[in-house]
Design an enzyme around this catalytic site. Structure first.
Site, PDB file in Angstrom:
ATOM      1  N   LYS A  83      41.819  42.374  38.500  1.00 43.14           N
ATOM      2  CA  LYS A  83      41.979  43.413  37.479  1.00 43.14           C
ATOM      3  C   LYS A  83      42.618  42.872  36.201  1.00 43.14           C
ATOM      4  O   LYS A  83      42.355  43.370  35.112  1.00 43.14           O
ATOM      5  CB  LYS A  83      42.828  44.563  38.029  1.00 43.14           C
ATOM      6  CG  LYS A  83      42.215  45.276  39.236  1.00 43.14           C
ATOM      7  CD  LYS A  83      41.122  46.238  38.852  1.00 43.14           C
ATOM      8  CE  LYS A  83      40.486  46.907  40.064  1.00 43.14           C
ATOM      9  NZ  LYS A  83      39.286  47.668  39.738  1.00 43.14           N
ATOM     10  N   GLU A 105      43.953  54.857  34.287  1.00 45.47           N
ATOM     11  CA  GLU A 105      44.015  55.551  35.556  1.00 45.47           C
ATOM     12  C   GLU A 105      44.140  54.497  36.659  1.00 45.47           C
ATOM     13  O   GLU A 105      43.760  53.346  36.452  1.00 45.47           O
ATOM     14  CB  GLU A 105      42.723  56.354  35.784  1.00 45.47           C
ATOM     15  CG  GLU A 105      41.540  55.538  36.298  1.00 45.47           C
ATOM     16  CD  GLU A 105      41.014  54.478  35.334  1.00 45.47           C
ATOM     17  OE1 GLU A 105      41.128  54.682  34.111  1.00 45.47           O
ATOM     18  OE2 GLU A 105      40.508  53.442  35.816  1.00 45.47           O
ATOM     19  N   SER A 371      38.795  39.204  45.839  1.00 41.26           N
ATOM     20  CA  SER A 371      39.207  39.907  44.624  1.00 41.26           C
ATOM     21  C   SER A 371      40.714  40.119  44.501  1.00 41.26           C
ATOM     22  O   SER A 371      41.229  40.303  43.402  1.00 41.26           O
ATOM     23  CB  SER A 371      38.497  41.259  44.544  1.00 41.26           C
ATOM     24  OG  SER A 371      38.725  42.010  45.728  1.00 41.26           O
TER      25      SER A 371
HETATM   26  C1  LIG Z   1      41.782  43.832  45.122  1.00 33.82           C
HETATM   27  C2  LIG Z   1      40.739  44.813  44.705  1.00 33.82           C
HETATM   28  N1  LIG Z   1      39.442  44.535  44.933  1.00 33.82           N
HETATM   29  C3  LIG Z   1      38.462  45.396  44.581  1.00 33.82           C
HETATM   30  C4  LIG Z   1      38.750  46.611  43.997  1.00 33.82           C
HETATM   31  C5  LIG Z   1      37.624  47.551  43.682  1.00 33.82           C
HETATM   32  O1  LIG Z   1      37.348  47.641  42.321  1.00 33.82           O
HETATM   33  P1  LIG Z   1      36.072  46.986  41.678  1.00 33.82           P
HETATM   34  O2  LIG Z   1      34.885  47.375  42.501  1.00 33.82           O
HETATM   35  O3  LIG Z   1      36.033  47.534  40.303  1.00 33.82           O
HETATM   36  O4  LIG Z   1      36.244  45.498  41.693  1.00 33.82           O
HETATM   37  C6  LIG Z   1      40.098  46.961  43.722  1.00 33.82           C
HETATM   38  C7  LIG Z   1      40.451  48.231  43.079  1.00 33.82           C
HETATM   39  O5  LIG Z   1      41.578  48.614  42.942  1.00 33.82           O
HETATM   40  C8  LIG Z   1      41.101  46.033  44.097  1.00 33.82           C
HETATM   41  O6  LIG Z   1      42.413  46.313  43.893  1.00 33.82           O
END
Ligand SMILES: Cc1ncc(COP(=O)(O)O)c(C=O)c1O
Length: 389
Positions: A83, A105, A371
Protein backbone atom coordinates in the site's frame (compact mmCIF):
# COMPACT_ATOMS: atom_id res chain seq x y z
CA UNK A 1 -14.10 5.25 -24.55
CA UNK A 2 -11.89 7.22 -22.10
CA UNK A 3 -11.93 5.88 -18.59
CA UNK A 4 -13.35 2.50 -19.61
CA UNK A 5 -11.83 -0.97 -19.76
CA UNK A 6 -14.18 -2.76 -22.12
CA UNK A 7 -17.57 -1.89 -20.66
CA UNK A 8 -16.20 -1.37 -17.12
CA UNK A 9 -14.99 1.73 -15.29
CA UNK A 10 -16.35 5.22 -15.87
CA UNK A 11 -17.40 7.95 -13.44
CA UNK A 12 -20.70 7.38 -11.67
CA UNK A 13 -20.46 10.26 -9.20
CA UNK A 14 -22.27 13.48 -8.34
CA UNK A 15 -21.86 16.52 -10.61
CA UNK A 16 -19.70 18.26 -7.93
CA UNK A 17 -16.97 15.68 -8.30
CA UNK A 18 -16.70 15.66 -12.09
CA UNK A 19 -14.63 18.86 -12.12
CA UNK A 20 -12.40 17.51 -9.35
CA UNK A 21 -11.85 14.29 -11.33
CA UNK A 22 -11.02 16.30 -14.48
CA UNK A 23 -8.55 18.37 -12.48
CA UNK A 24 -7.01 15.19 -11.05
CA UNK A 25 -6.72 13.63 -14.50
CA UNK A 26 -4.93 16.71 -15.91
CA UNK A 27 -2.62 16.95 -12.91
CA UNK A 28 -1.76 13.24 -13.17
CA UNK A 29 -0.86 13.61 -16.87
CA UNK A 30 1.40 16.59 -16.05
CA UNK A 31 2.87 14.77 -13.03
CA UNK A 32 3.98 11.77 -15.10
CA UNK A 33 5.88 14.07 -17.47
CA UNK A 34 7.44 16.15 -14.67
CA UNK A 35 10.99 14.85 -14.12
CA UNK A 36 11.43 16.62 -10.77
CA UNK A 37 8.21 15.17 -9.30
CA UNK A 38 9.10 11.63 -10.44
CA UNK A 39 12.63 12.04 -9.08
CA UNK A 40 11.14 13.16 -5.75
CA UNK A 41 8.86 10.09 -5.62
CA UNK A 42 11.67 7.69 -6.57
CA UNK A 43 13.82 9.15 -3.82
CA UNK A 44 11.20 8.31 -1.16
CA UNK A 45 10.38 4.89 -2.65
CA UNK A 46 14.05 3.95 -2.39
CA UNK A 47 15.22 5.66 0.79
CA UNK A 48 12.04 5.68 2.87
CA UNK A 49 9.91 2.74 1.71
CA UNK A 50 12.79 0.37 0.90
CA UNK A 51 12.53 -0.30 -2.84
CA UNK A 52 13.50 -2.33 -4.76
CA UNK A 53 12.07 -5.21 -2.75
CA UNK A 54 13.83 -8.58 -3.20
CA UNK A 55 12.54 -11.34 -5.45
CA UNK A 56 13.24 -14.28 -3.20
CA UNK A 57 13.70 -17.88 -4.40
CA UNK A 58 11.67 -19.91 -1.88
CA UNK A 59 13.72 -23.12 -2.12
CA UNK A 60 12.00 -25.06 0.69
CA UNK A 61 8.52 -24.25 -0.54
CA UNK A 62 9.63 -25.06 -4.10
CA UNK A 63 10.87 -28.51 -3.05
CA UNK A 64 7.68 -29.08 -1.06
CA UNK A 65 5.40 -28.22 -4.01
CA UNK A 66 7.50 -29.39 -6.97
CA UNK A 67 7.11 -25.86 -8.40
CA UNK A 68 9.87 -23.25 -8.63
CA UNK A 69 8.44 -20.44 -6.51
CA UNK A 70 9.74 -16.88 -6.27
CA UNK A 71 8.22 -14.44 -3.77
CA UNK A 72 8.07 -10.72 -4.53
CA UNK A 73 8.70 -9.37 -1.05
CA UNK A 74 6.34 -6.38 -0.77
CA UNK A 75 5.97 -7.42 2.89
CA UNK A 76 9.43 -5.95 3.49
CA UNK A 77 8.34 -2.41 2.66
CA UNK A 78 8.07 0.24 5.37
CA UNK A 79 4.67 -0.08 7.11
CA UNK A 80 4.37 -3.71 6.03
CA UNK A 81 2.56 -3.87 2.69
CA UNK A 82 2.47 -2.78 -0.96
CA UNK A 83 0.00 0.00 0.00
CA UNK A 84 2.89 2.43 0.70
CA UNK A 85 3.81 2.51 -3.05
CA UNK A 86 0.45 4.09 -3.80
CA UNK A 87 0.22 6.39 -0.78
CA UNK A 88 3.67 7.91 -1.33
CA UNK A 89 2.79 8.31 -5.01
CA UNK A 90 -0.55 9.99 -4.39
CA UNK A 91 0.80 12.27 -1.64
CA UNK A 92 3.56 13.51 -3.94
CA UNK A 93 0.83 13.99 -6.58
CA UNK A 94 -1.40 15.88 -4.08
CA UNK A 95 1.50 18.21 -3.23
CA UNK A 96 2.08 18.72 -6.94
CA UNK A 97 -1.59 19.81 -7.13
CA UNK A 98 -1.17 22.22 -4.19
CA UNK A 99 -3.54 20.30 -1.86
CA UNK A 100 -2.70 20.13 1.83
CA UNK A 101 -5.40 17.85 3.22
CA UNK A 102 -5.63 14.09 2.67
CA UNK A 103 -8.60 11.83 3.32
CA UNK A 104 -8.70 8.06 2.93
CA UNK A 105 -10.76 5.02 3.77
CA UNK A 106 -9.44 1.81 5.23
CA UNK A 107 -10.65 -1.74 5.80
CA UNK A 108 -7.78 -3.87 7.14
CA UNK A 109 -6.15 -0.68 8.32
CA UNK A 110 -3.12 -1.31 6.11
CA UNK A 111 -4.02 1.42 3.63
CA UNK A 112 -4.93 3.78 6.51
CA UNK A 113 -1.55 3.17 8.14
CA UNK A 114 0.26 3.67 4.82
CA UNK A 115 -1.67 6.92 4.22
CA UNK A 116 -1.07 8.23 7.75
CA UNK A 117 2.62 7.32 7.36
CA UNK A 118 3.05 9.21 4.10
CA UNK A 119 0.98 12.15 5.40
CA UNK A 120 3.17 12.39 8.52
CA UNK A 121 6.28 12.32 6.34
CA UNK A 122 5.05 15.28 4.28
CA UNK A 123 3.36 17.16 7.17
CA UNK A 124 -0.11 16.85 5.60
CA UNK A 125 -3.40 17.14 7.45
CA UNK A 126 -4.90 13.63 7.35
CA UNK A 127 -8.31 12.10 8.14
CA UNK A 128 -9.05 8.38 7.81
CA UNK A 129 -12.50 6.77 7.71
CA UNK A 130 -12.78 3.25 9.14
CA UNK A 131 -15.86 1.08 9.72
CA UNK A 132 -16.66 0.23 13.34
CA UNK A 133 -16.29 -3.54 12.77
CA UNK A 134 -12.89 -3.12 11.11
CA UNK A 135 -11.81 -0.69 13.84
CA UNK A 136 -12.47 -3.43 16.40
CA UNK A 137 -10.78 -6.28 14.55
CA UNK A 138 -7.76 -4.18 13.51
CA UNK A 139 -7.40 -2.09 16.65
CA UNK A 140 -3.61 -2.01 16.50
CA UNK A 141 -3.72 -0.43 13.07
CA UNK A 142 -6.16 2.17 14.42
CA UNK A 143 -3.68 2.97 17.18
CA UNK A 144 -0.85 3.18 14.65
CA UNK A 145 -2.81 5.71 12.56
CA UNK A 146 -3.46 7.88 15.61
CA UNK A 147 0.20 7.72 16.67
CA UNK A 148 1.12 8.86 13.18
CA UNK A 149 -1.01 11.96 13.69
CA UNK A 150 -4.07 11.07 11.62
CA UNK A 151 -7.61 11.80 12.76
CA UNK A 152 -9.59 8.55 12.55
CA UNK A 153 -13.35 8.68 12.16
CA UNK A 154 -15.00 5.39 13.09
CA UNK A 155 -18.04 4.91 10.83
CA UNK A 156 -21.03 3.48 12.69
CA UNK A 157 -23.50 3.56 9.79
CA UNK A 158 -24.31 0.98 7.10
CA UNK A 159 -22.21 -2.18 6.91
CA UNK A 160 -19.67 -0.64 9.34
CA UNK A 161 -16.89 -2.05 7.16
CA UNK A 162 -14.89 -0.77 4.18
CA UNK A 163 -18.01 -0.13 2.09
CA UNK A 164 -19.40 2.43 4.57
CA UNK A 165 -15.94 3.94 5.14
CA UNK A 166 -15.70 4.68 1.38
CA UNK A 167 -19.20 6.23 1.38
CA UNK A 168 -18.22 8.62 4.20
CA UNK A 169 -14.90 9.51 2.55
CA UNK A 170 -16.74 10.33 -0.71
CA UNK A 171 -19.16 12.55 1.23
CA UNK A 172 -16.23 14.41 2.84
CA UNK A 173 -14.60 14.85 -0.58
CA UNK A 174 -17.74 16.41 -2.08
CA UNK A 175 -17.73 18.99 0.74
CA UNK A 176 -13.99 19.81 0.80
CA UNK A 177 -12.87 19.13 -2.73
CA UNK A 178 -10.92 22.43 -3.13
CA UNK A 179 -8.35 21.70 -0.43
CA UNK A 180 -8.56 17.93 -0.19
CA UNK A 181 -7.16 14.97 -2.11
CA UNK A 182 -9.04 11.69 -1.69
CA UNK A 183 -6.34 9.04 -1.53
CA UNK A 184 -8.10 5.89 -2.75
CA UNK A 185 -6.34 2.71 -1.65
CA UNK A 186 -6.98 0.31 -4.51
CA UNK A 187 -7.64 0.23 -8.26
CA UNK A 188 -11.31 1.07 -7.63
CA UNK A 189 -13.43 4.25 -7.75
CA UNK A 190 -14.19 6.67 -10.58
CA UNK A 191 -11.70 7.27 -13.41
CA UNK A 192 -8.81 8.28 -13.17
CA UNK A 193 -8.30 6.52 -9.79
CA UNK A 194 -7.93 2.96 -11.21
CA UNK A 195 -5.35 4.34 -13.65
CA UNK A 196 -3.45 6.30 -10.97
CA UNK A 197 -3.24 3.43 -8.49
CA UNK A 198 -2.14 1.01 -11.25
CA UNK A 199 0.59 3.45 -12.27
CA UNK A 200 1.96 3.73 -8.73
CA UNK A 201 1.79 -0.04 -8.09
CA UNK A 202 3.33 -1.02 -11.43
CA UNK A 203 6.76 -0.56 -9.89
CA UNK A 204 6.23 -4.09 -8.50
CA UNK A 205 6.16 -5.79 -11.92
CA UNK A 206 8.77 -3.45 -13.37
CA UNK A 207 11.22 -4.73 -10.75
CA UNK A 208 9.98 -8.34 -10.80
CA UNK A 209 10.45 -8.60 -14.57
CA UNK A 210 14.05 -7.44 -14.38
CA UNK A 211 14.76 -9.62 -11.33
CA UNK A 212 13.34 -12.86 -12.75
CA UNK A 213 15.28 -12.35 -15.99
CA UNK A 214 18.46 -12.03 -13.91
CA UNK A 215 17.63 -15.25 -12.05
CA UNK A 216 16.44 -17.56 -14.84
CA UNK A 217 17.16 -15.64 -18.05
CA UNK A 218 13.51 -15.53 -19.11
CA UNK A 219 10.02 -14.56 -18.00
CA UNK A 220 8.14 -16.75 -15.47
CA UNK A 221 5.47 -19.25 -16.50
CA UNK A 222 2.93 -17.71 -14.12
CA UNK A 223 2.34 -14.76 -11.80
CA UNK A 224 -0.14 -15.10 -8.93
CA UNK A 225 -1.60 -12.42 -6.63
CA UNK A 226 -4.53 -12.06 -4.25
CA UNK A 227 -7.39 -9.73 -5.26
CA UNK A 228 -9.31 -7.51 -2.85
CA UNK A 229 -9.88 -4.26 -4.73
CA UNK A 230 -7.09 -5.51 -6.97
CA UNK A 231 -4.13 -3.13 -6.55
CA UNK A 232 -1.31 -5.52 -5.66
CA UNK A 233 -2.50 -7.81 -8.46
CA UNK A 234 -2.55 -4.95 -11.01
CA UNK A 235 0.88 -3.91 -9.77
CA UNK A 236 2.47 -7.31 -10.35
CA UNK A 237 0.48 -8.09 -13.54
CA UNK A 238 0.95 -4.78 -15.34
CA UNK A 239 4.30 -5.33 -17.05
CA UNK A 240 3.50 -8.97 -17.86
CA UNK A 241 0.07 -8.41 -19.46
CA UNK A 242 1.45 -8.00 -22.98
CA UNK A 243 3.43 -11.28 -22.68
CA UNK A 244 0.65 -13.75 -23.43
CA UNK A 245 2.92 -16.71 -22.58
CA UNK A 246 2.92 -15.62 -18.91
CA UNK A 247 -0.15 -16.98 -17.17
CA UNK A 248 -1.72 -14.50 -14.75
CA UNK A 249 -3.85 -15.65 -11.82
CA UNK A 250 -5.89 -13.48 -9.44
CA UNK A 251 -7.08 -15.14 -6.24
CA UNK A 252 -10.21 -13.98 -4.42
CA UNK A 253 -11.45 -14.83 -0.96
CA UNK A 254 -13.71 -17.88 -1.01
CA UNK A 255 -14.31 -17.26 2.71
CA UNK A 256 -16.29 -20.04 4.38
CA UNK A 257 -17.87 -21.19 1.12
CA UNK A 258 -19.39 -19.76 -2.05
CA UNK A 259 -22.88 -19.12 -0.59
CA UNK A 260 -24.09 -15.50 -0.41
CA UNK A 261 -22.65 -13.61 2.53
CA UNK A 262 -19.92 -16.14 3.30
CA UNK A 263 -17.26 -14.99 0.82
CA UNK A 264 -15.99 -11.98 -1.13
CA UNK A 265 -15.27 -13.67 -4.48
CA UNK A 266 -16.54 -10.79 -6.62
CA UNK A 267 -15.28 -11.94 -10.03
CA UNK A 268 -16.27 -15.53 -9.40
CA UNK A 269 -19.82 -14.93 -8.15
CA UNK A 270 -20.67 -11.29 -8.96
CA UNK A 271 -22.27 -9.52 -11.91
CA UNK A 272 -21.92 -6.05 -13.40
CA UNK A 273 -23.10 -3.22 -11.15
CA UNK A 274 -22.09 0.19 -9.84
CA UNK A 275 -20.31 0.77 -6.56
CA UNK A 276 -18.24 3.72 -5.38
CA UNK A 277 -18.36 5.57 -8.66
CA UNK A 278 -17.44 2.79 -11.01
CA UNK A 279 -19.03 0.00 -13.07
CA UNK A 280 -17.46 -3.38 -12.39
CA UNK A 281 -18.27 -6.87 -11.20
CA UNK A 282 -20.14 -6.56 -7.92
CA UNK A 283 -21.53 -8.99 -5.36
CA UNK A 284 -25.29 -8.40 -5.21
CA UNK A 285 -28.14 -10.11 -3.42
CA UNK A 286 -31.39 -11.22 -5.06
CA UNK A 287 -32.79 -7.64 -4.64
CA UNK A 288 -29.80 -6.25 -6.59
CA UNK A 289 -28.48 -4.63 -3.37
CA UNK A 290 -24.80 -4.85 -2.52
CA UNK A 291 -24.34 -8.22 -0.80
CA UNK A 292 -22.79 -8.88 2.59
CA UNK A 293 -19.29 -10.25 2.28
CA UNK A 294 -16.83 -12.16 4.40
CA UNK A 295 -13.16 -13.06 4.41
CA UNK A 296 -10.78 -14.02 7.18
CA UNK A 297 -8.48 -11.42 5.59
CA UNK A 298 -9.87 -7.95 6.32
CA UNK A 299 -8.17 -6.55 3.21
CA UNK A 300 -10.11 -8.90 0.90
CA UNK A 301 -13.48 -8.27 2.53
CA UNK A 302 -14.92 -5.98 -0.20
CA UNK A 303 -17.94 -6.60 -2.50
CA UNK A 304 -16.46 -4.78 -5.53
CA UNK A 305 -13.27 -5.00 -7.60
CA UNK A 306 -11.25 -2.74 -9.90
CA UNK A 307 -12.73 -2.41 -13.41
CA UNK A 308 -9.63 -3.63 -15.26
CA UNK A 309 -9.94 -6.98 -13.48
CA UNK A 310 -13.51 -7.28 -14.80
CA UNK A 311 -12.18 -6.63 -18.27
CA UNK A 312 -9.36 -9.18 -17.85
CA UNK A 313 -11.90 -11.73 -16.69
CA UNK A 314 -14.23 -11.24 -19.66
CA UNK A 315 -11.32 -11.34 -22.11
CA UNK A 316 -9.71 -14.37 -20.40
CA UNK A 317 -6.36 -12.63 -19.99
CA UNK A 318 -6.36 -13.45 -16.28
CA UNK A 319 -7.69 -16.58 -14.58
CA UNK A 320 -9.53 -15.77 -11.34
CA UNK A 321 -9.77 -18.45 -8.68
CA UNK A 322 -10.73 -18.70 -5.03
CA UNK A 323 -8.95 -19.72 -1.87
CA UNK A 324 -11.07 -20.51 1.18
CA UNK A 325 -10.34 -19.23 4.72
CA UNK A 326 -9.04 -22.61 5.88
CA UNK A 327 -6.76 -23.00 2.84
CA UNK A 328 -5.34 -19.50 3.39
CA UNK A 329 -4.68 -20.36 7.05
CA UNK A 330 -2.87 -23.55 6.06
CA UNK A 331 -0.72 -21.60 3.60
CA UNK A 332 -0.05 -18.98 6.29
CA UNK A 333 1.38 -21.69 8.54
CA UNK A 334 3.22 -23.45 5.72
CA UNK A 335 5.21 -20.39 4.63
CA UNK A 336 5.95 -19.44 8.24
CA UNK A 337 7.38 -22.90 8.97
CA UNK A 338 9.16 -23.59 5.66
CA UNK A 339 10.67 -20.19 4.89
CA UNK A 340 10.56 -18.21 8.15
CA UNK A 341 8.24 -15.66 6.54
CA UNK A 342 4.87 -14.86 8.17
CA UNK A 343 2.68 -13.61 5.31
CA UNK A 344 -0.40 -11.37 5.55
CA UNK A 345 -3.63 -13.38 5.47
CA UNK A 346 -4.44 -11.59 2.19
CA UNK A 347 -1.21 -12.79 0.53
CA UNK A 348 -1.80 -16.26 2.02
CA UNK A 349 -4.74 -16.58 -0.38
CA UNK A 350 -2.41 -16.39 -3.41
CA UNK A 351 -0.16 -18.96 -1.80
CA UNK A 352 -3.07 -21.21 -0.77
CA UNK A 353 -4.35 -21.24 -4.36
CA UNK A 354 -0.94 -22.36 -5.63
CA UNK A 355 -0.71 -25.08 -2.98
CA UNK A 356 -4.03 -26.61 -4.09
CA UNK A 357 -3.20 -26.20 -7.81
CA UNK A 358 0.49 -27.20 -7.58
CA UNK A 359 0.00 -30.13 -9.99
CA UNK A 360 -0.84 -27.72 -12.78
CA UNK A 361 2.53 -25.96 -12.39
CA UNK A 362 4.91 -28.94 -11.91
CA UNK A 363 8.49 -27.92 -12.77
CA UNK A 364 7.32 -24.47 -13.86
CA UNK A 365 8.47 -21.12 -12.48
CA UNK A 366 5.90 -19.03 -10.64
CA UNK A 367 6.08 -15.62 -8.97
CA UNK A 368 3.76 -14.97 -6.04
CA UNK A 369 3.23 -11.40 -4.93
CA UNK A 370 3.69 -11.40 -1.17
CA UNK A 371 1.68 -8.23 -0.68
CA UNK A 372 2.16 -7.79 3.06
CA UNK A 373 3.43 -9.24 6.31
CA UNK A 374 1.33 -11.14 8.81
CA UNK A 375 2.05 -9.30 12.07
CA UNK A 376 -1.20 -7.35 11.73
CA UNK A 377 -3.14 -10.63 11.64
CA UNK A 378 -1.82 -12.25 14.79
CA UNK A 379 -4.90 -11.13 16.76
CA UNK A 380 -7.14 -13.01 14.30
CA UNK A 381 -4.95 -16.11 14.53
CA UNK A 382 -4.98 -15.91 18.31
CA UNK A 383 -8.79 -15.67 18.37
CA UNK A 384 -9.08 -18.72 16.14
CA UNK A 385 -6.76 -20.64 18.44
CA UNK A 386 -5.27 -22.05 15.26
CA UNK A 387 -1.78 -21.89 16.69
CA UNK A 388 -0.93 -22.87 20.22
CA UNK A 389 0.52 -19.58 21.47
C1 LIG B 1 -1.41 -7.03 2.68
C2 LIG B 1 -2.58 -6.77 1.79
N1 LIG B 1 -2.71 -7.45 0.64
C3 LIG B 1 -3.75 -7.25 -0.19
C4 LIG B 1 -4.76 -6.36 0.12
C5 LIG B 1 -5.93 -6.23 -0.81
O1 LIG B 1 -5.92 -5.04 -1.54
P1 LIG B 1 -5.57 -4.99 -3.07
O2 LIG B 1 -6.37 -6.05 -3.76
O3 LIG B 1 -5.93 -3.62 -3.48
O4 LIG B 1 -4.10 -5.27 -3.23
C6 LIG B 1 -4.69 -5.61 1.32
C7 LIG B 1 -5.72 -4.63 1.68
O5 LIG B 1 -5.75 -4.06 2.74
C8 LIG B 1 -3.57 -5.83 2.16
O6 LIG B 1 -3.45 -5.17 3.34
Amino acid sequence: MKGYYGQYGGRFVSETLIRALDELEDAFKAFKKNKEAIKDLNYYLKNYAGRPTPLYFASHLSRHLGVTVFLKREDLLHSGAHKINNTLGQIVLARFMGKNRIIAETGAGQHGVATATAAALFGMNCKIYMGEIDAKRQKHNLLRMKLLGAEVEVVKKGSKTLKSAINEALRDWVKNVKTTHYLIGSVVGPYPFPEIVTYFQSVISKEAKRQIKNFIGRLPDAVIACVGGGSNAMGIFNNFVKHREVKLVGVEAGGKGLKEGLHSATLTKGRAGILHGCLSYLLQNSDCQVADVHSIAAGLDYPGVGPMHSFFKDTDRVEYGVCFDNEALEAFRLLSRLEGIIPALESSHALGWLVKNADRFKNQTVIINLSGRGDKDLGIIEDLEEIDV
